[in-house]
Design an enzyme around this catalytic site. Structure first.
Site, short mmCIF file in Angstrom:
data_model
loop_
_atom_site.label_atom_id
_atom_site.label_comp_id
_atom_site.label_asym_id
_atom_site.label_seq_id
_atom_site.Cartn_x
_atom_site.Cartn_y
_atom_site.Cartn_z
N LYS A 140 45.96 51.25 47.52
CA LYS A 140 46.50 51.33 48.87
C LYS A 140 46.01 52.59 49.60
CE LYS A 140 50.56 48.49 48.30
NZ LYS A 140 51.39 47.69 49.15
N LYS B 195 44.22 32.68 40.60
CA LYS B 195 45.53 32.44 40.01
C LYS B 195 46.50 31.87 41.04
CE LYS B 195 48.26 35.36 37.73
NZ LYS B 195 48.77 36.63 37.20
N LYS C 20 52.17 34.24 44.48
CA LYS C 20 53.06 34.22 45.64
C LYS C 20 52.38 34.83 46.86
CE LYS C 20 55.84 37.94 43.51
NZ LYS C 20 57.17 38.26 42.98
#
Ligand code: LTN
Length: 327
Positions: free
Chosen positions: A111, A193, A196
């Site tokens: 980040k 994958k 979410k």
């Protein structure tokens, strides 16, 4: 029985990948280990989330865990915020960590490298809190995905540092990556994958998706143009993914499914799998609704918090004595 601990951040909805990869494994582990599972809500607020969403996610998670077959008589199931010892030991672990080692943690590092703004101090100090989560219960095994092994490694370092500085206090935990069950891939891009965070909703089946919508997602899953039904994850990743889903949900070995479909087309196979997923979700959601409306949730969480507090408070008392808080 040896102790195992796992936690999930209530930051999104559970999907079929979570069920097959993690929840179905927990169902097995609850008979083999002294298992602690908690909702890591202290961790959830390291990034912005509304109270409403946090509350809803928390309820859904617990209800889906119970609906899936986690038995509160076997597993200690609780909310992190119901056990104050997490925050207490979290602070001690923060003071056991060096800024340099926390700067190397990938989530924070990535980040900052991207130049993201609004990174909270909590995101930076979250790994020592996770260490506290694990060390409070003398957990020997921590089943985690690859992205979390670094945090378990840090936990080991912090535990050893504390043990050396004071005296033997914490069990050194081991990450278990191999035992995090079968991986499930996106239905629309089977090289990624199922997750979410996937922006394409067609690729992910939420456990609370309308079963009819889920059926359509299976029917439109990306496959290949080879046209032969066989298990070849490298060359036919979409097909292999569908076979995995069918096999885990029905417990029929993949070879046996493949044998039944010799000489047949993808369409037929998809129909069967779509029905399997439809039935699975219908059954799971019926149980989920029952649990949500019955008040069972509150009862289970109270019982889980009582047990967790008992264990965690014993540990924090020891720690407070050793560091010199207790006179
Ligand atoms: N960091 C984990 C969630 C988590 C956890 C833990 C996992 C918090 N505390 C303790 C295992 C053990 C995540 O982001 N998935």
């Amino acid at each position: 029985m040896e102790t195992m601990l796992s936690a999930i951040k209530p930051t999104g909805r559970l999907h079929l990948g979570n069920y097959i990869g993690a929840i179905s494994q927990f169902i097995k582990y609850q008979d083999e280990y002294d298992l602690y599972i908690f909702i890591a809500n202290l961790h959830a607020i390291t990034v912005p989330i509304s109270a409403k969403e946090l509350r809803q996610n928390t309820k859904d998670l617990i209800a889906l865990y119970l609906a899936s077959g986690l038995d509160p008589e076997k597993v200690t199931l609780f909310l992190q915020s119901d056990v104050d010892a997490h925050a207490k030991l979290g602070w001690v672990m923060t003071c056991t960590s060096y800024v340099g080692e926390l700067q190397r943690m990938t989530q924070y590092k990535d980040k900052t490298a991207k130049g993201e703004t609004g990174i909270t101090a909590g995101l930076f100090t979250y790994p020592p809190l996770m260490a506290a989560d694990i060390l409070l219960y003398d957990a020997k095994y921590v089943p985690v995905g690859k992205d979390q092994t670094q945090h378990v490694e840090l936990t080991r370092d912090l535990a050893e540092r504390f043990n050396n500085r004071y005296s033997e206090t914490f069990v050194i935990p081991q990450p278990l990556t191999s035992t995090v069950g079968t991986k499930v891939y996106s239905l629309s891009d089977p090289t990624k994958k199922m997750s979410k965070s996937v922006t394409d909703p067609k690729g992910t089946i939420d456990l609370l998706d309308d079963p009819n919508v889920a059926r359509k997602k299976i029917m439109s899953a990306v496959t290949d143009s080879i046209g032969i039904i066989q298990y070849d994850p490298e060359n036919q990743p979409g097909l292999a993914n569908l076979l995995t889903i069918q096999s885990v949900l029905t417990k029929e070995p993949i070879e046996s499914i493949v044998a039944r479909y010799e000489g047949k087309g993808y369409g037929e196979l998809k129909k069967e799998i779509a029905q399997t997923v439809f039935d699975f979700l219908t059954d799971l959601q019926a149980k989920y609704k029952e649990i949500i409306t019955s008040g069972k949730l509150e009862e289970v969480l109270k019982q889980g918090a009582d047990k967790a507090n008992y264990i965690a408070n014993k540990k924090i008392r020891k720690v407070y004595k050793k560091v010199g808080f207790t006179l």
